[in-house]
Design a protein around this motif. Structure first.
Motif, PDB file in Angstrom:
ATOM      1  N   SER A   1      98.114  64.976  27.571  1.00 39.53           N
ATOM      2  CA  SER A   1      98.609  65.883  28.607  1.00 39.53           C
ATOM      3  C   SER A   1      98.912  65.151  29.918  1.00 39.53           C
ATOM      4  N   GLY A   2      98.806  63.828  29.909  1.00 41.94           N
ATOM      5  CA  GLY A   2      99.167  63.049  31.098  1.00 41.94           C
ATOM      6  C   GLY A   2      98.067  62.935  32.139  1.00 41.94           C
ATOM      7  N   HIS A   3      96.844  63.401  31.815  1.00 40.07           N
ATOM      8  CA  HIS A   3      95.748  63.317  32.781  1.00 40.07           C
ATOM      9  C   HIS A   3      94.920  62.041  32.618  1.00 40.07           C
ATOM     10  N   ALA A   4      95.277  61.227  31.617  1.00 37.95           N
ATOM     11  CA  ALA A   4      94.532  59.977  31.406  1.00 37.95           C
ATOM     12  C   ALA A   4      95.470  58.954  30.794  1.00 37.95           C
ATOM     13  N   TYR A   5      95.100  57.668  30.919  1.00 36.09           N
ATOM     14  CA  TYR A   5      95.948  56.590  30.402  1.00 36.09           C
ATOM     15  C   TYR A   5      95.089  55.423  29.939  1.00 36.09           C
ATOM     16  N   PRO A   6      95.511  54.778  28.843  1.00 36.83           N
ATOM     17  CA  PRO A   6      94.769  53.608  28.369  1.00 36.83           C
ATOM     18  C   PRO A   6      95.192  52.328  29.082  1.00 36.83           C
ATOM     19  N   VAL A   7      94.220  51.445  29.309  1.00 33.79           N
ATOM     20  CA  VAL A   7      94.484  50.108  29.869  1.00 33.79           C
ATOM     21  C   VAL A   7      93.610  49.112  29.121  1.00 33.79           C
ATOM     22  N   GLU A   8      94.227  48.322  28.272  1.00 35.34           N
ATOM     23  CA  GLU A   8      93.509  47.254  27.558  1.00 35.34           C
ATOM     24  C   GLU A   8      92.179  47.718  26.972  1.00 35.34           C
ATOM     25  N   GLY A   9      92.216  48.774  26.214  1.00 34.00           N
ATOM     26  CA  GLY A   9      91.009  49.224  25.511  1.00 34.00           C
ATOM     27  C   GLY A   9      90.134  50.196  26.286  1.00 34.00           C
ATOM     28  N   ASP A  10      90.364  50.294  27.604  1.00 37.95           N
ATOM     29  CA  ASP A  10      89.681  51.336  28.397  1.00 37.95           C
ATOM     30  C   ASP A  10      90.632  52.539  28.488  1.00 37.95           C
ATOM     31  N   VAL A  11      90.067  53.691  28.805  1.00 39.46           N
ATOM     32  CA  VAL A  11      90.914  54.845  29.143  1.00 39.46           C
ATOM     33  C   VAL A  11      90.419  55.389  30.479  1.00 39.46           C
ATOM     34  N   TYR A  12      91.347  55.630  31.409  1.00 38.31           N
ATOM     35  CA  TYR A  12      90.982  56.141  32.740  1.00 38.31           C
ATOM     36  C   TYR A  12      91.549  57.528  32.977  1.00 38.31           C
ATOM     37  N   PHE A  13      90.781  58.333  33.717  1.00 39.14           N
ATOM     38  CA  PHE A  13      91.273  59.633  34.163  1.00 39.14           C
ATOM     39  C   PHE A  13      92.183  59.402  35.371  1.00 39.14           C
ATOM     40  N   ARG A  14      93.348  60.073  35.352  1.00 38.20           N
ATOM     41  CA  ARG A  14      94.327  59.911  36.426  1.00 38.20           C
ATOM     42  C   ARG A  14      94.019  60.946  37.528  1.00 38.20           C
TER      43      ARG A  14
END
Ligand SMILES: [Zn+2]
Length: 420
Positions: free
Chosen positions: A126-139
């Motif tokens: 839903s676009g509220h989070a994004y993966p970065v090199e194996g981590d996932v962050y809440f936007r």
């Protein structure tokens, strides 16, 4: 019934009986023995459940166990799961020794990783989070309400979990890639890793109580970032989540002895062994749950004297009369236990006093019988073992005394036996 809500900074009405009242109280991270301060949210949750049930509500209380976390990895390199398992047992033993019963559900994070992965997947989709090199962050920028619970401006929120690869310093981790020294990991679409801390409570609360529930509890120290993040995770998916945020005040360690060695002196287990469960519960009653409360030998002695005062009232004759409505009104108005206690102090009506004490797990105060001779003898041998510093023998005798239905308390001039 109304309770102070951190989100609206006002007293919010609990729906009328029979409710339901669904409650989620954040539980411990299991890596060490619980501290007396950890007991306050537990006690508050159990008391609220007890009072609301007495008022005819259907109540469910969920209290999670955080059994995967940086603190556990740090405390037990290569053996984190084993430490978490042992510390969970300690927590269950120490909290059940309060004699309040246990919450309706105590889910462990490691038993719910697939549900957590699914929830994070929805946030990514839903676009509220994004993966970065194996981590996932809440936007955080995707949730304009962010900061409202903790009273921060959305553009001035403190940075959390620094990582140069994040889109925004405010963003926080939902999933963390497996790192060296972390001996537990699970599969996910973003690689092997484990949940961040905040996501577990959104998922466990919603799994066990549904996407909308009445009361969310926890210490005031959890408002930011933990609860701010829980709220963002759930509400950004359109789930209403908690209606009332009930944050308990923290313990203040006062008195010279306390401030020097808080670590050992203030373990819940030790406090219970020294003062007994009745004194500990009465102590918590003396402070309003949402305010800070001092902890020192002096306040515990005062609490002990108040327990004795009630016990004395049961040794005397019962004098009918006493205003239950005033007692109930104090609890209905933001669960004001100091006011309820003040009302109870004037009572000499055994039935009424017994009923009121029972709300707080203190029905045992009404039992005034003397301990049988064999239990007195065990307690005498335990006192001697302690004097000889044979603590293993003293612990063994304590268990024997407890098996006989009594609790031995250490007091200035020896011991006191109280029915369990
Ligand atoms: Zn939580």
């Amino acid at each position: 019934m109304r309770l102070f809500d951190t989100y609206t900074k006002s007293l919010v009405e609990v729906p009328p009986p029979p409710g339901p009242v669904r409650m989620y109280f954040c539980g411990p991270t299991v890596y060490a023995r619980a501290h007396i301060g950890n007991a306050r949210p537990f006690v508050l949750g159990m008391w609220l459940r007890s009072w609301l049930r007495a008022r005819g509500y259907e109540v469910t209380l969920v209290h999670n166990i955080t059994d995967v976390n940086d603190k556990i990895y740090d405390a037990a390199p290569d053996a984190s799961a084993e430490l978490a398992r042992r510390a969970t047992e300690w927590y269950l033993a120490d909290t059940s020794a309060l004699g309040l019963g246990m919450p309706d559900a105590m889910p462990k994070v490691t038993d719910h990783v697939p549900e957590i992965v699914r929830f994070i997947g929805e946030l990514v989709d839903s676009g509220h989070a994004y993966p970065v090199e194996g981590d996932v962050y809440f936007r955080v920028a995707s949730f304009p309400e962010y900061g409202r619970l903790s009273g921060q401006r959305p553009d001035q929120v403190e940075e959390q979990e620094p990582n140069a690869l994040k889109e925004d310093p405010r963003d926080f981790a939902l999933w963390k890639t497996n790192k060296e020294g972390e001996d537990t990991a699970w599969d996910s679409p973003w690689g092997r890793g484990r949940p961040g801390w905040h996501i577990e409570c959104s998922v466990l609360a919603e799994e066990l109580l549904g996407p909308s529930f009445e009361i969310h509890g926890g210490g005031l120290d959890l408002v930011f970032p933990h609860h701010e993040n829980e709220l963002a995770q759930s509400r950004s998916l359109g789930h209403p989540f908690a209606h009332i945020w009930a944050h308990n005040g923290m313990l203040r360690f006062t008195g010279e002895k306390m401030s020097k060695s808080v670590g050992n002196i203030a373990r819940l287990k030790d406090v219970l062994e020294r003062w007994g469960r009745e004194t500990v519960l009465l102590y918590f009653m003396t402070g309003h749950w949402s305010k800070p409360i001092d902890f020192s030998d002096e306040v515990m002695e005062q609490a002990q004297a108040r327990v004795e005062g009630f016990r004395e009232a049961f040794r005397g004759d019962s004098h009918p009369g006493g205003d239950w409505d005033s007692f109930a009104a104090a609890l209905e108005d933001d669960f004001n236990t100091p006011d309820a206690l003040a009302v109870m102090h004037g009572w000499r009506d055994h039935d009424l006093l017994g009923r009121a004490l029972d709300v707080f797990g203190l029905a045992s105060v009404a039992e005034t019988k003397d301990a049988p001779a064999e239990v007195v003898e065990l307690a005498e041998r335990r006192r001697q073992a302690r004097a000889d510093r044979d603590f293993d023998e003293a612990d063994r005798l304590r268990a024997e005394i407890e098996a006989a239905g009594w609790e031995a308390r250490d007091v200035a001039d020896g011991f006191q036996l109280v029915p369990k």
